[in-house]
Design a protein around this motif. Structure first.
Motif, short mmCIF file in Angstrom:
data_model
loop_
_atom_site.label_atom_id
_atom_site.label_comp_id
_atom_site.label_asym_id
_atom_site.label_seq_id
_atom_site.Cartn_x
_atom_site.Cartn_y
_atom_site.Cartn_z
N LEU A 167 -23.73 126.62 56.80
CA LEU A 167 -24.66 127.08 57.84
C LEU A 167 -26.05 127.30 57.26
O LEU A 167 -27.05 126.93 57.88
CB LEU A 167 -24.14 128.38 58.46
N THR A 168 -26.11 127.88 56.08
CA THR A 168 -27.40 128.12 55.43
C THR A 168 -28.10 126.81 55.10
O THR A 168 -29.30 126.65 55.34
CB THR A 168 -27.20 128.94 54.14
N ALA A 169 -27.33 125.85 54.59
CA ALA A 169 -27.90 124.54 54.24
C ALA A 169 -28.46 123.83 55.47
O ALA A 169 -29.44 123.08 55.37
CB ALA A 169 -26.84 123.68 53.56
N MET A 170 -27.85 124.07 56.64
CA MET A 170 -28.29 123.41 57.87
C MET A 170 -29.25 124.27 58.69
O MET A 170 -29.69 123.85 59.75
CB MET A 170 -27.06 123.06 58.72
N ASP A 171 -29.53 125.47 58.21
CA ASP A 171 -30.40 126.42 58.90
C ASP A 171 -29.89 126.70 60.32
O ASP A 171 -30.64 126.64 61.30
CB ASP A 171 -31.85 125.90 58.95
N LEU A 172 -28.60 127.02 60.40
CA LEU A 172 -27.95 127.29 61.68
C LEU A 172 -27.27 128.65 61.66
O LEU A 172 -26.89 129.15 60.59
CB LEU A 172 -26.89 126.22 61.98
N GLU A 173 -27.11 129.23 62.85
CA GLU A 173 -26.33 130.44 63.00
C GLU A 173 -24.92 130.05 63.44
O GLU A 173 -24.71 129.03 64.09
CB GLU A 173 -26.95 131.35 64.06
N ALA A 174 -23.94 130.88 63.10
CA ALA A 174 -22.55 130.60 63.44
C ALA A 174 -22.35 130.41 64.93
O ALA A 174 -21.54 129.58 65.37
CB ALA A 174 -21.64 131.72 62.92
N CYS A 175 -23.11 131.14 65.74
CA CYS A 175 -22.95 131.06 67.19
C CYS A 175 -23.40 129.72 67.76
O CYS A 175 -23.11 129.41 68.92
CB CYS A 175 -23.71 132.20 67.87
N ASP A 176 -24.09 128.92 66.97
CA ASP A 176 -24.58 127.62 67.42
C ASP A 176 -23.68 126.47 66.98
O ASP A 176 -24.03 125.29 67.15
CB ASP A 176 -25.99 127.36 66.87
N VAL A 177 -22.51 126.80 66.42
CA VAL A 177 -21.67 125.79 65.79
C VAL A 177 -20.27 125.79 66.38
O VAL A 177 -19.69 126.84 66.66
CB VAL A 177 -21.58 126.04 64.26
N LEU A 178 -19.73 124.59 66.55
CA LEU A 178 -18.31 124.41 66.85
C LEU A 178 -17.64 123.90 65.59
O LEU A 178 -18.12 122.94 64.97
CB LEU A 178 -18.11 123.39 67.97
N PHE A 179 -16.53 124.55 65.19
CA PHE A 179 -15.80 124.11 64.01
C PHE A 179 -14.52 123.40 64.44
O PHE A 179 -13.78 123.92 65.29
CB PHE A 179 -15.45 125.30 63.10
N VAL A 180 -14.25 122.24 63.85
CA VAL A 180 -13.03 121.49 64.13
C VAL A 180 -12.07 121.69 62.97
O VAL A 180 -12.26 121.14 61.88
CB VAL A 180 -13.31 120.00 64.35
N ALA A 181 -11.06 122.51 63.20
CA ALA A 181 -10.08 122.83 62.15
C ALA A 181 -9.03 121.73 62.06
O ALA A 181 -8.71 121.06 63.05
CB ALA A 181 -9.41 124.16 62.47
N GLY A 182 -8.49 121.57 60.86
CA GLY A 182 -7.36 120.67 60.68
C GLY A 182 -6.11 121.42 60.31
O GLY A 182 -5.00 120.89 60.41
N SER A 183 -6.27 122.65 59.86
CA SER A 183 -5.13 123.47 59.44
C SER A 183 -5.27 124.86 60.06
O SER A 183 -6.35 125.27 60.50
CB SER A 183 -5.07 123.58 57.92
N ALA A 184 -4.17 125.59 60.06
CA ALA A 184 -4.16 126.91 60.67
C ALA A 184 -5.13 127.86 59.96
O ALA A 184 -5.77 128.71 60.60
CB ALA A 184 -2.75 127.48 60.65
N GLY A 185 -5.25 127.73 58.66
CA GLY A 185 -6.14 128.61 57.91
C GLY A 185 -7.58 128.50 58.35
O GLY A 185 -8.32 129.49 58.35
N ASP A 186 -8.01 127.31 58.73
CA ASP A 186 -9.38 127.12 59.20
C ASP A 186 -9.59 127.70 60.59
O ASP A 186 -10.71 128.10 60.93
CB ASP A 186 -9.73 125.63 59.21
N VAL A 187 -8.56 127.71 61.42
CA VAL A 187 -8.70 128.33 62.74
C VAL A 187 -9.09 129.79 62.57
O VAL A 187 -10.05 130.28 63.18
CB VAL A 187 -7.40 128.21 63.56
#
Length: 223
Positions: A162-182
């Motif tokens: 997020l820091t590298a992209m200059d984004l806030e978490a609220c502006d991002v959708l994350f696509v998980a592949g495993s339960a841990g990432d959810v």
């Protein structure tokens, strides 16, 4: 208490979509299977699941290759299995629908990035495989555990991207592949969908916005 429906309200749209790499986008399961002495799902899935447990429990970065080897040993496999996996890393291939889905997302204006529990060398090589050519063609950013200093689901692993992209978490959708990432991405403040290709059991109490067995199904509301 009643609420008023606003017909002009627009559905939430992220500025960027960040993907888990080795499970959500790439068919790493097949490579793990093929690297075992028997070349079977029985051995490969046992090893791969142990590998996920170890990497998601590691916290601070330690050499990725060490985790690949230790998980093979824990799964009762010889050292040659890990040697085979690392030797054949360039054989990683995306799930069939992935290139088309990413092109569709790009055409809709989303920034695209990946955060992966991997070494810098192997992670960037794998990110390149998703697009089938070009040096990480199509990615706005790639962040490995080695570069962030942390393995997911530690919040700092997500925050580094997020820091590298200059984004806030609220502006991002994350696509998980495993339960841990959810759970991890949710804890980091992101909305999450889960491409649960293998039918992994959930972990933790976080719920994805959507769960699908294919990437296009998981991302149906954003395509």
């Amino acid at each position: 208490m009643s609420t008023t429906h606003d017909p002009e309200a627009q559905p939430w749209r992220p500025k960027a979509i960040i993907f888990d790499l080795l499970t959500a986008l790439l068919d790493s399961w097949s490579l793990w299977d093929a690297s075992t002495p028997s070349g079977t799902t029985a051995e490969g899935h046992r090893w791969r699941k142990r590998y996920l447990e170890i990497t998601f429990g590691a916290g601070i970065y330690v050499p990725y290759e060490n985790l690949v080897r230790s998980s093979a040993g824990d799964a009762g496999l010889p050292e040659s299995a890990a040697d085979n996996l690392l030797r054949d890393w360039e054989k990683l291939a995306p799930w069939p629908e992935v290139p088309d889905v990413l092109r569709r997302l790009r055409s809709r204006g989303y920034q695209l990035a990946t955060a992966t529990n991997c070494s810098k060398e192997l992670g960037h090589a794998a990110a390149k495989r998703v697009w089938q050519g070009g040096e990480n063609a199509g990615w706005d950013a790639v962040m490995t555990a080695e570069e962030s200093g942390f393995y997911k689901p530690v919040e700092k692993a997500y925050q580094a991207l997020l820091t590298a992209m200059d984004l806030e978490a609220c502006d991002v959708l994350f696509v998980a592949g495993s339960a841990g990432d959810v759970q991890g991405a949710t804890n980091a403040g992101m909305k999450v969908v889960w491409h649960n290709r293998i039918g992994l059991a959930p972990a933790g109490d976080a719920k994805p916005l959507r769960e699908g067995r294919t990437l296009d199904n998981a991302l149906e509301d954003f395509l």
